[in-house]
Design an enzyme around this catalytic site. Structure first.
Site, mmCIF file in Angstrom:
data_model
loop_
_atom_site.group_PDB
_atom_site.id
_atom_site.type_symbol
_atom_site.label_atom_id
_atom_site.label_comp_id
_atom_site.label_asym_id
_atom_site.label_seq_id
_atom_site.Cartn_x
_atom_site.Cartn_y
_atom_site.Cartn_z
ATOM 1 N N CYS A 41 0.806 -1.212 0.000
ATOM 2 C CA CYS A 41 0.000 0.000 0.000
ATOM 3 C C CYS A 41 0.846 1.272 0.000
ATOM 4 O O CYS A 41 0.452 2.273 -0.591
ATOM 5 C CB CYS A 41 -1.009 0.006 1.142
ATOM 6 S SG CYS A 41 -0.326 -0.368 2.751
ATOM 7 N N HIS A 100 2.876 -3.404 15.191
ATOM 8 C CA HIS A 100 3.131 -2.728 16.462
ATOM 9 C C HIS A 100 3.944 -1.472 16.191
ATOM 10 O O HIS A 100 4.874 -1.482 15.374
ATOM 11 C CB HIS A 100 3.902 -3.674 17.398
ATOM 12 C CG HIS A 100 4.195 -3.098 18.740
ATOM 13 N ND1 HIS A 100 3.213 -2.718 19.615
ATOM 14 C CD2 HIS A 100 5.385 -2.824 19.347
ATOM 15 C CE1 HIS A 100 3.781 -2.243 20.729
ATOM 16 N NE2 HIS A 100 5.088 -2.293 20.573
#
Length: 163
Positions: A41, A100
């Site tokens: 992306c 994370h």
């Protein structure tokens, strides 16, 4: 002009009293748009903003690795990394990966890993130490690095050595 909803049955006049569907909007002329493929992306976003295919996964990976030595770390307030993180239930590690966010920051000349999963900040050392940490994180793949800089540093681009 009335058009039958369903040909060959008694519903030919069923559209009476129904509101008309809005007209379809014409497509914008020649707008470049890459659709999501794999987990690329960031590459797709860059190409979509630039309105052409300038970046490949390999080119983006190379750019991420090359500026490490060119980063003007004293100009950077901090770094935020988005890393794959293993999922575990107690001592059992699951074959899943979640994302994370981790913060890195220099305090009094020492760079620290301020990962919220750590019990205490982890000293990384000087600039060489933080560069080694970043290189190791990037080598694992699927790592994104965001630089946190002041507006002045961003506008002048002095977060990067050009020589």
């Amino acid at each position: 002009m009335k058009m039958p909803l369903c040909s060959g049955n008694n519903l030919a006049g069923a559209e009476e009293g129904m509101s008309q569907a809005p007209e379809a909007r014409p497509s914008p002329p020649s707008v470049y748009h890459e659709r999501q493929r794999l987990e690329l992306c960031a590459v797709h976003a860059l190409n979509n903003v630039l309105q052409q295919q300038l970046f490949s996964q390999e080119a983006a990976d190379e750019i991420c690795k090359r500026p490490l030595s060119q980063l003007a770390l004293p100009q950077v307030l901090g770094l935020i990394l988005n890393l794959p993180s293993p999922v575990s239930l107690g001592l059992l590690s699951l074959p899943l990966r979640r994302r994370h966010w981790v913060a890195l920051r220099q305090v009094d000349g020492i760079y620290y890993n301020l990962d919220s999963k750590l019990r205490a900040p982890e000293a990384l050392g000087d600039e060489d130490g933080v560069r080694a940490f970043l290189a190791a994180a990037l080598a694992q793949g699927l790592c994104e690095v965001l630089l946190v800089v002041t507006k002045e540093v961003e506008e002048t681009g002095c977060w990067l050595h050009t020589s």
